[in-house]
Structure formats: structure tokens, C-alpha cells
Design a protein around this motif. Structure first.
Motif, PDB file in Angstrom:
ATOM      1  N   ILE A 200       0.775  -1.025   0.066  1.00 26.28           N
ATOM      2  CA  ILE A 200       0.040  -0.074   0.027  1.00 26.28           C
ATOM      3  C   ILE A 200       0.971   1.174   0.039  1.00 26.28           C
ATOM      4  CG2 ILE A 200      -1.881   1.396   1.013  1.00 26.28           C
ATOM      5  CD1 ILE A 200      -2.879  -1.321   0.311  1.00 26.28           C
TER       6      ILE A 200
ATOM      7  N   SER B  72       2.516   4.377   0.920  1.00 26.42           N
ATOM      8  CA  SER B  72       2.531   5.089   2.332  1.00 26.42           C
ATOM      9  C   SER B  72       3.693   5.815   2.442  1.00 26.42           C
ATOM     10  CB  SER B  72       2.427   3.835   3.424  1.00 26.42           C
ATOM     11  OG  SER B  72       1.495   3.074   3.386  1.00 26.42           O
TER      12      SER B  72
ATOM     13  N   SER C 181       5.713   8.821  -0.326  1.00 26.03           N
ATOM     14  CA  SER C 181       4.868   7.674  -0.424  1.00 26.03           C
ATOM     15  C   SER C 181       5.457   6.395  -1.444  1.00 26.03           C
ATOM     16  CB  SER C 181       3.350   7.970  -1.087  1.00 26.03           C
ATOM     17  OG  SER C 181       2.471   6.848  -1.116  1.00 26.03           O
TER      18      SER C 181
ATOM     19  N   GLU D 269       5.326   1.742  -1.965  1.00 31.11           N
ATOM     20  CA  GLU D 269       4.987   0.473  -1.280  1.00 31.11           C
ATOM     21  C   GLU D 269       6.097  -0.274  -0.931  1.00 31.11           C
ATOM     22  OE1 GLU D 269       2.549  -1.697  -4.477  1.00 31.11           O
ATOM     23  OE2 GLU D 269       1.681   0.003  -4.876  1.00 31.11           O
TER      24      GLU D 269
ATOM     25  N   ASN E 258      -5.760  -2.229  11.973  1.00 30.65           N
ATOM     26  CA  ASN E 258      -6.972  -1.796  11.104  1.00 30.65           C
ATOM     27  C   ASN E 258      -6.904  -2.882   9.831  1.00 30.65           C
ATOM     28  OD1 ASN E 258      -7.707   0.313  12.492  1.00 30.65           O
ATOM     29  ND2 ASN E 258      -5.760   1.421  11.461  1.00 30.65           N
TER      30      ASN E 258
ATOM     31  N   VAL F 159      -6.173  -4.685   4.618  1.00 31.67           N
ATOM     32  CA  VAL F 159      -6.589  -3.146   4.932  1.00 31.67           C
ATOM     33  C   VAL F 159      -7.414  -2.665   3.746  1.00 31.67           C
ATOM     34  CG1 VAL F 159      -4.447  -2.626   6.272  1.00 31.67           C
ATOM     35  CG2 VAL F 159      -4.493  -2.243   3.899  1.00 31.67           C
ATOM     36  N   ILE F 160      -8.346  -1.725   4.514  1.00 31.52           N
ATOM     37  CA  ILE F 160      -9.491  -1.288   3.626  1.00 31.52           C
ATOM     38  C   ILE F 160      -8.771  -0.579   2.297  1.00 31.52           C
ATOM     39  CG2 ILE F 160      -9.579   1.123   4.618  1.00 31.52           C
ATOM     40  CD1 ILE F 160     -12.600   0.714   4.392  1.00 31.52           C
ATOM     41  N   GLU F 161      -7.568   0.005   2.335  1.00 33.31           N
ATOM     42  CA  GLU F 161      -7.078   0.456   1.225  1.00 33.31           C
ATOM     43  C   GLU F 161      -6.770  -0.356   0.002  1.00 33.31           C
ATOM     44  OE1 GLU F 161      -6.082   3.235   4.809  1.00 33.31           O
ATOM     45  OE2 GLU F 161      -5.887   0.968   3.948  1.00 33.31           O
ATOM     46  N   SER F 162      -6.522  -1.594   0.141  1.00 35.35           N
ATOM     47  CA  SER F 162      -6.211  -2.680  -0.605  1.00 35.35           C
ATOM     48  C   SER F 162      -7.188  -2.947  -1.657  1.00 35.35           C
ATOM     49  CB  SER F 162      -5.897  -4.095   0.041  1.00 35.35           C
ATOM     50  OG  SER F 162      -7.336  -4.472   0.522  1.00 35.35           O
ATOM     51  N   ASP F 163      -6.620  -3.323  -2.834  1.00 34.26           N
ATOM     52  CA  ASP F 163      -7.502  -3.550  -3.908  1.00 34.26           C
ATOM     53  C   ASP F 163      -8.584  -4.692  -3.791  1.00 34.26           C
ATOM     54  OD1 ASP F 163      -6.204  -1.800  -5.433  1.00 34.26           O
ATOM     55  OD2 ASP F 163      -4.866  -3.580  -6.536  1.00 34.26           O
TER      56      ASP F 163
ATOM     57  N   CYS G 244     -10.243  -5.294  -0.833  1.00 36.04           N
ATOM     58  CA  CYS G 244     -10.848  -4.577   0.001  1.00 36.04           C
ATOM     59  C   CYS G 244     -11.924  -3.351  -0.864  1.00 36.04           C
ATOM     60  CB  CYS G 244     -10.276  -4.116   1.364  1.00 36.04           C
ATOM     61  SG  CYS G 244      -9.784  -5.568   2.128  1.00 36.04           S
ATOM     62  N   GLN G 245     -11.297  -2.885  -1.759  1.00 35.32           N
ATOM     63  CA  GLN G 245     -12.212  -2.068  -2.544  1.00 35.32           C
ATOM     64  C   GLN G 245     -12.996  -2.491  -3.390  1.00 35.32           C
ATOM     65  OE1 GLN G 245     -11.695   1.687  -2.609  1.00 35.32           O
ATOM     66  NE2 GLN G 245     -10.660   1.098  -0.597  1.00 35.32           N
TER      67      GLN G 245
END
Length: 203
Positions: free
Chosen positions: A49, A51, A97, A99, A157, A167-171, A173-174
Motif C-alpha cells: 500500500i 504509504s 509515499s 509501496e 486496522n 486493509v481497507i485501502e487494498s484492491d 477490499c475496494q
């Protein structure tokens, strides 16, 4: 800041001399050197992700005519992953940022951070600064394990998305519903899909 023999320093440059140097006065001793400052804040970065993270520092040289770049360097599995700083001042460095990934099958992996300026000078790091990379997928065997605070600390998270812990930002979870640790009731009940008899019979 002058980083060589003091005789080569130019007017206007910051000069730090050794504690035991009998010549000169003013900025004497390592407390005047550029250095990272330890804080109580921890940085947790999920793998894969993009960051960014920031570092607290002191005595950072800011002369734009002499500072070409600051590089934040993470040492991961004996390899270095570096990114440039997008902003800095005398007491703050923002690392851009990027990965990150590591090979070990560990939920959390503490990796050391160093900062280099102009590709050759390292900023002192008396407190051994590090950030923590983490993989939610290590505890992705089931929804209940992913959402268990004993297996996966809540501050990471992580959540359950379809068939993965991430995590919610991952593909993944999207494109799937993100189930967090307060929604364990939404985990699907286990289903028996096959029964196999053992060769060992007990009577």
C-alpha cells in the motif's frame, strides 16, 4: 553545514566541532549534529500500500543551495529501499509515499530507517529509528482469525474482504465488503464440504 575539515568551511556555514577540540567555540559536541529524534509515536505501514511517514529531527541543514536531496532508507531483509523526502525543515522530514514488501511470513516486521542527504552524509540516529511493516494476510486463514484481536491487533486496522484479510485501502477490499473487528457476527459460518474416512478405525 560544513562536513569536512573546519579549515575548508565557508563563511556562513554551520560548523560543529568535537567535544575535545581546544580550538574554536560555539557549536561544540554531538548534540549540535543533524540527528533523528526518538518519539513515542510508532509508524505501522501495511505492505503493498503506498504509504508515507514522517521523522522528527533536529539541526537539519536547510540551505537549498547546498542540500540537493534527503533520502529515507529502509533496510528490509538485508536490502535497502529508499525514497526521497518531499518536505523538510530543521526539525521535520517527510518521506514520500512508496509501496513496501518483505518476504518473511510474519504479521509485523520492524525495519530500521536511516536518512541520508546529498547521497553521502547520514543523519545521526542515537535512538535507532524504525518503522513497522505488517501483513494482514498472515492471519488470513479465516474471517474469525482475521478479526480476532488476539491474532490481529486492532491498531493494524485489518479486516476481512471476500476471502482475504487485508486493509481497507487494498484492491481486494475496494472491490469487496470490508468487515472490521467490530463486525465478527458477519463472518460466514463454517461449512462442511467433504468428509473423508481415516484408514485407522477405533472400536
Amino acid at each position: 553545514m560544513c562536513t569536512y575539515e573546519s579549515s575548508s568551511c565557508q563563511t556562513g556555514e554551520t560548523v560543529v566541532i568535537g567535544e575535545n577540540n581546544p580550538v574554536g567555540s560555539g557549536n561544540k559536541g554531538k548534540r549540535f549534529c543533524p540527528q533523528l529524534v526518538g518519539t513515542s509515536e510508532s509508524f505501522f505501514i501495511p505492505v503493498n500500500i503506498p504509504s508515507s511517514f514522517s521523522l522528527v529531527a533536529r539541526n537539519i541543514p536547510t540551505d537549498q543551495t547546498k542540500i540537493r536531496s534527503f533520502d529515507c532508507i529502509l533496510r528490509i531483509n538485508e536490502a535497502e529501499a529508499g525514497v526521497q523526502s518531499t518536505f523538510f525543515n530543521e526539525s521535520y522530514i517527510l518521506c514520500e509515499s512508496k509501496e513496501y514488501m518483505y518476504a518473511d511470513d510474519l504479521l509485523q516486521n520492524n525495519v530500521s530507517v536511516s536518512v541520508q542527504w546529498n547521497g553521502q552524509h547520514y543523519i545521526d540516529d542515537p535512538t535507532d529509528t524504525y518503522v513497522t511493516l505488517y501483513k494482514c494476510s498472515v492471519n488470513g486463514g479465516s474471517c474469525s482469525r482475521c478479526l480476532s484481536p488476539e491474532a490481529t491487533p486492532s491498531f493494524l486496522n485489518c479486516g476481512w474482504c471476500g476471502t482475504e484479510c487485508n486493509v481497507i485501502e487494498s484492491d481486494v477490499c475496494q472491490s469487496n465488503r470490508f468487515v472490521n473487528q467490530n463486525e465478527t457476527n458477519l463472518c460466514s459460518a463454517p461449512a462442511i464440504t467433504d468428509v473423508r474416512l481415516s484408514h485407522n478405525y477405533f472400536f
